[in-house]
Design a protein around this motif. Structure first.
Motif, short mmCIF file in Angstrom:
data_model
loop_
_atom_site.label_atom_id
_atom_site.label_comp_id
_atom_site.label_asym_id
_atom_site.label_seq_id
_atom_site.Cartn_x
_atom_site.Cartn_y
_atom_site.Cartn_z
N LEU A 1 10.71 -36.06 -1.44
CA LEU A 1 10.34 -34.97 -2.34
C LEU A 1 10.45 -33.62 -1.63
O LEU A 1 10.92 -32.64 -2.20
CB LEU A 1 8.92 -35.17 -2.87
N ALA A 2 10.01 -33.59 -0.37
CA ALA A 2 10.11 -32.35 0.39
C ALA A 2 11.57 -31.95 0.62
O ALA A 2 11.93 -30.78 0.50
CB ALA A 2 9.38 -32.49 1.72
N LEU A 3 12.41 -32.94 0.90
CA LEU A 3 13.83 -32.66 1.10
C LEU A 3 14.48 -32.14 -0.18
O LEU A 3 15.28 -31.21 -0.14
CB LEU A 3 14.55 -33.92 1.59
N ALA A 4 14.11 -32.71 -1.31
CA ALA A 4 14.66 -32.24 -2.58
C ALA A 4 14.22 -30.80 -2.86
O ALA A 4 15.01 -29.97 -3.32
CB ALA A 4 14.21 -33.16 -3.72
N GLY A 5 12.97 -30.47 -2.56
CA GLY A 5 12.49 -29.10 -2.75
C GLY A 5 13.17 -28.12 -1.81
O GLY A 5 13.56 -27.02 -2.22
N MET B 1 15.71 -24.83 -2.61
CA MET B 1 15.50 -23.48 -2.07
C MET B 1 16.69 -23.03 -1.25
O MET B 1 17.08 -21.85 -1.31
CB MET B 1 14.22 -23.45 -1.23
N ALA B 2 17.29 -23.92 -0.47
CA ALA B 2 18.46 -23.55 0.33
C ALA B 2 19.64 -23.19 -0.58
O ALA B 2 20.38 -22.24 -0.28
CB ALA B 2 18.85 -24.71 1.26
N PHE B 3 19.80 -23.90 -1.68
CA PHE B 3 20.88 -23.59 -2.61
C PHE B 3 20.67 -22.22 -3.24
O PHE B 3 21.62 -21.44 -3.39
CB PHE B 3 20.97 -24.67 -3.69
N VAL B 4 19.44 -21.90 -3.59
CA VAL B 4 19.14 -20.59 -4.16
C VAL B 4 19.41 -19.49 -3.14
O VAL B 4 19.98 -18.44 -3.46
CB VAL B 4 17.69 -20.53 -4.67
N LEU B 5 19.01 -19.69 -1.89
CA LEU B 5 19.28 -18.70 -0.85
C LEU B 5 20.78 -18.53 -0.63
O LEU B 5 21.26 -17.41 -0.41
CB LEU B 5 18.58 -19.09 0.45
N PHE B 6 21.54 -19.62 -0.69
CA PHE B 6 22.99 -19.53 -0.57
C PHE B 6 23.58 -18.71 -1.72
O PHE B 6 24.43 -17.85 -1.51
CB PHE B 6 23.60 -20.94 -0.55
N LEU B 7 23.12 -18.96 -2.94
CA LEU B 7 23.61 -18.20 -4.09
C LEU B 7 23.23 -16.72 -3.98
O LEU B 7 24.00 -15.85 -4.37
CB LEU B 7 23.08 -18.79 -5.39
N LEU B 8 22.04 -16.43 -3.44
CA LEU B 8 21.65 -15.04 -3.23
C LEU B 8 22.58 -14.36 -2.23
O LEU B 8 22.99 -13.21 -2.43
CB LEU B 8 20.21 -14.96 -2.72
N ALA B 9 22.93 -15.05 -1.15
CA ALA B 9 23.83 -14.47 -0.16
C ALA B 9 25.21 -14.23 -0.75
O ALA B 9 25.81 -13.17 -0.54
CB ALA B 9 23.92 -15.39 1.06
#
Length: 114
Positions: free
Chosen positions: A23-27, A31-39
């Motif tokens: 569950l922690a890995l999925a969360g 978040m990492a995908f969102v940060l990538f899209l922000l960059a």
């Protein structure tokens, strides 16, 4: 803790199906995908800004057409996806930006800032 409290309200234990680490890995992956899209968005926005502000002679029409097409397409996609909250937020943001541009009280330096 959130999952335990939420699903526990319905009498379910989420940890009987999945380990806490998964569950922690999925969360964290989300978040990492969102940060990538922000960059990517920041890089794309800076490239578009450089293209639009770099041309003064023929950039006038493009400076109006490109944002209208972009935001129109974005609004259409949000409408199609039925993400009403995002569409309302986009409309309110555009209304606030328009109010700042049209307001006689806001100083010219703020209106002209990129």
């Amino acid at each position: 803790m959130y999952l335990k409290a939420f699903w526990g309200h319905f009498g379910l234990d989420p940890f009987q199906f999945v380990a806490v680490g998964e569950l922690a890995l999925a969360g964290l992956a989300a978040m990492a995908f969102v940060l990538f899209l922000l960059a990517v968005g920041m890089l794309l926005a800076s490239w578009i800004e450089a293209r639009l502000t770099g041309e003064t002679a023929k950039g006038g029409a493009r400076a109006w057409v490109v944002p209208i097409v972009f935001f129109g397409t974005l609004a259409g996609l949000i409408w199609w996806a039925e993400a009403w909250v995002a569409l309302i937020g986009m409309i309110l943001t555009l209304c606030c930006a328009l109010a700042v541009q049209l307001s006689p009280v806001v100083p010219r330096a703020i209106k002209d800032s990129p």
